[in-house]
Design an enzyme around this catalytic site. Structure first.
Site, PDB file in Angstrom:
ATOM      1  N   ARG A 154     -11.542  16.083   8.379  1.00 51.18           N
ATOM      2  CA  ARG A 154     -12.499  16.594   7.035  1.00 51.18           C
ATOM      3  C   ARG A 154     -13.802  16.873   7.559  1.00 51.18           C
ATOM      4  O   ARG A 154     -14.200  16.189   8.320  1.00 51.18           O
ATOM      5  CB  ARG A 154     -12.620  15.403   5.979  1.00 51.18           C
ATOM      6  CG  ARG A 154     -11.166  15.242   5.544  1.00 51.18           C
ATOM      7  CD  ARG A 154     -11.475  13.984   4.376  1.00 51.18           C
ATOM      8  NE  ARG A 154     -10.377  13.238   4.300  1.00 51.18           N
ATOM      9  CZ  ARG A 154      -9.763  11.986   4.240  1.00 51.18           C
ATOM     10  NH1 ARG A 154     -10.998  11.243   3.819  1.00 51.18           N
ATOM     11  NH2 ARG A 154      -8.951  11.300   4.212  1.00 51.18           N
ATOM     12  N   ASN A 198       0.879  -1.335  -0.002  1.00 55.60           N
ATOM     13  CA  ASN A 198      -0.063   0.057   0.058  1.00 55.60           C
ATOM     14  C   ASN A 198       1.021   1.003  -0.067  1.00 55.60           C
ATOM     15  O   ASN A 198       1.617   1.634   1.008  1.00 55.60           O
ATOM     16  CB  ASN A 198      -0.598  -0.289   1.315  1.00 55.60           C
ATOM     17  CG  ASN A 198      -1.765   1.033   1.269  1.00 55.60           C
ATOM     18  OD1 ASN A 198      -1.735   2.159   0.467  1.00 55.60           O
ATOM     19  ND2 ASN A 198      -2.496   1.107   2.549  1.00 55.60           N
ATOM     20  N   GLU A 213      -8.654  -5.148   5.421  1.00 57.95           N
ATOM     21  CA  GLU A 213      -8.228  -4.710   4.095  1.00 57.95           C
ATOM     22  C   GLU A 213      -7.209  -5.642   3.468  1.00 57.95           C
ATOM     23  O   GLU A 213      -7.034  -5.957   2.290  1.00 57.95           O
ATOM     24  CB  GLU A 213      -8.336  -3.058   3.900  1.00 57.95           C
ATOM     25  CG  GLU A 213      -9.365  -2.494   3.957  1.00 57.95           C
ATOM     26  CD  GLU A 213      -9.167  -0.928   4.320  1.00 57.95           C
ATOM     27  OE1 GLU A 213      -8.965  -0.519   5.681  1.00 57.95           O
ATOM     28  OE2 GLU A 213      -9.378  -0.221   3.444  1.00 57.95           O
ATOM     29  N   HIS A 270     -13.135   3.325   0.357  1.00 50.29           N
ATOM     30  CA  HIS A 270     -13.187   2.260   1.427  1.00 50.29           C
ATOM     31  C   HIS A 270     -13.650   1.021   0.869  1.00 50.29           C
ATOM     32  O   HIS A 270     -14.119  -0.078   1.770  1.00 50.29           O
ATOM     33  CB  HIS A 270     -13.847   2.642   2.573  1.00 50.29           C
ATOM     34  CG  HIS A 270     -13.186   3.837   3.679  1.00 50.29           C
ATOM     35  ND1 HIS A 270     -14.046   5.103   3.978  1.00 50.29           N
ATOM     36  CD2 HIS A 270     -11.993   3.800   3.840  1.00 50.29           C
ATOM     37  CE1 HIS A 270     -13.144   5.846   4.622  1.00 50.29           C
ATOM     38  NE2 HIS A 270     -12.032   5.018   4.481  1.00 50.29           N
ATOM     39  N   ARG A 314      -2.700  -2.250  -3.154  1.00 48.73           N
ATOM     40  CA  ARG A 314      -4.076  -1.108  -2.973  1.00 48.73           C
ATOM     41  C   ARG A 314      -3.824  -0.146  -4.034  1.00 48.73           C
ATOM     42  O   ARG A 314      -3.097   0.563  -4.013  1.00 48.73           O
ATOM     43  CB  ARG A 314      -4.092  -0.806  -1.376  1.00 48.73           C
ATOM     44  CG  ARG A 314      -5.109   0.149  -1.374  1.00 48.73           C
ATOM     45  CD  ARG A 314      -5.069   0.927  -0.202  1.00 48.73           C
ATOM     46  NE  ARG A 314      -6.151   1.994   0.114  1.00 48.73           N
ATOM     47  CZ  ARG A 314      -5.846   3.165   0.529  1.00 48.73           C
ATOM     48  NH1 ARG A 314      -4.716   3.516   0.869  1.00 48.73           N
ATOM     49  NH2 ARG A 314      -6.938   3.963   0.705  1.00 48.73           N
TER      50      ARG A 314
END
Ligand code: AMP
Length: 398
Positions: free
Chosen positions: A239, A10, A384, A178, A89
């Protein structure tokens, strides 16, 4: 242990995370994190057999240098020859990819085409991918896209109410994120509850530092809260999530801010951090709220309230709700946030089991509503890396 292991990579613009997994057991045999890539003091930390050590990457401080150092470490542990394939990923596959795929030249060109949709991430993924192809010669590489799971969203869910030519000309639409986590958690939820995934209507909240929510029914994603970028939707660590787009002209006129400054503020200085003025970290916010800090208390309440509103609206997309699923660092650990959300959703028939909610933490799955609750709330830890390993093994025939 299976005789062929999967290396999962990743890559970020200045980091590279790696893990060697046994695809059968899910065991992680070795992991690494390279940081400060492209700076003179780049370094990589390895973890294996419960031990950790750090090596400087000063001589070759980029993604290739990190993959080279990983190869040296794998050799030292006798693992290099046991790796059968590499899974990567990738943040955005745009509309080009609705599934994971074995890498060839066309796939590399496809990831390049999607750079405008993930300008910070996709170029970094390509660096890692090219380094892996070069250093792990002959091994197949598979890419797993964060956006792929959301490609089943119907047109009315992914289209923004703006002039349609902006979609046809520039690809301006909702893509979500996601997706790899949702795919894993949807499967795990059905397994955990002993239900058929095709008939289970789930609303899944992936609550980490970045947070989003997805409606899953008939085994497919029907809608999700992140949009063109990961800024849309829920309140997150830093965020803002959904906000009136007129904030741009308002702040330009009243606060003398430009587009870059406002975008930066919405991405990096808002959310839990902005409201509390303290931290983006939910644990810290909970601790300070417990001591009476008003900003921290407000941050938690807004986070939970906005999430509960989204659960209700996502239930429209899934045609009703059988299971509300919590995952990600906050979803898996914060019984306080979960309790608040379930509290707001009493009208949908959810009733918390406080003891079960307290117990379902730190990696423990569990149903956290009472037996009488009309809708089940469930905690399911995500993984993941394991999902990427599964895809990689399946597509390369390991
Ligand atoms: P992730 O991005 O999935 O690693 O999740 C990170 C978030 O999970 C941070 O906001 C952490 O504060 C939060 N988190 C982790 N453990 C806990 C905990 N025990 N209680 C509350 N929040 C937690």
């Amino acid at each position: 242990m299976s005789n062929k292991l999967i290396l999962v990579l990743n890559c970020g613009s200045s980091s590279l995370k790696g893990a060697v997994l046994d695809n059968d057991s899910g065991e992680v045999l070795l992991s690494c994190l390279a940081e400060k890539l492209n700076l003179p003091d780049a370094f990589i930390t390895f973890k294996a057999n419960g031990e950790k050590h750090t090596t400087s990457l000063a001589e070759h401080p980029d993604h290739t240098g990190a993959v080279e150092a990983l190869m040296v470490e794998l050799r030292a542990h006798g693992l290099d020859s046991k790796i059968g394939a590499i899974g990567h990923r990738v943040v955005s596959g745009g509309e080009l990819y609705s599934e994971s795929i074995v890498v060839d030249d066309d796939v590399i060109a496809g990831i390049e085409k999607c750079i405008p949709l993930a300008p910070l991430h996709n170029p970094a993924h390509l660096l890692g991918l090219r380094a892996a192809i070069d250093i792990f010669k002959g091994l197949p590489n598979v890419v797993v896209f964060d956006t792929a799971f959301h490609q089943t969203m119907p047109e009315h869910a992914y289209t923004y109410a703006v002039p349609h030519e902006l979609y046809t000309k520039y690809g301006l639409r909702r893509y979500g994120a996601h997706g790899t986590s949702y795919r894993f958690v949807a499967d795990e939820t059905a397994r955990f509850l002993g239900e058929d995934k095709q008939s289970l209507r789930m609303v899944i909240a992936h609550l980490g530092n970045g947070a989003s929510i997805a409606a899953v029914s008939e085994g497919k994603c029907q809608d999700t809260s992140m949009g063109l970028t990961p800024l849309e939707g829920l309140v997150m660590g830093t965020r803002s999530g959904d906000i009136d787009p007129s904030v741009f002209s308002f702040l330009a006129q009243n606060a003398n801010m430009n587009i870059t400054q406002i975008t930066d503020m919405l991405n990096k200085k808002s959310g839990l951090l902005g409201i509390s003025g303290l931290s983006n970290d939910c644990r810290t916010i909970e601790e300070e709220a417990g001591k009476g800090h008003k900003g921290a208390q407000l941050a938690l309440e807004i986070f939970a309230y906005r999430l509960a509103k989204y659960v209700a609206s996502m239930s429209v997309a899934s045609g009703g709700i059988d299971a509300l699923v919590f995952t990600g660092g906050i979803g898996e650990n914060s019984n306080l946030i979960r309790s608040k959300v379930i509290g707001y959703l009493g009208f949908l028939g959810l009733t918390e089991d406080a003891k079960a909610n307290e117990d379902a933490r730190f990696g423990n799955a569990g149903v956290i509503t009472t037996a009488e609750s009309k809708v089940k709330a469930v905690v399911i830890p995500t993984n993941e890396e394991l999902m990427i390993a599964h895809d990689t093994a399946r597509l390369t025939g390991l």
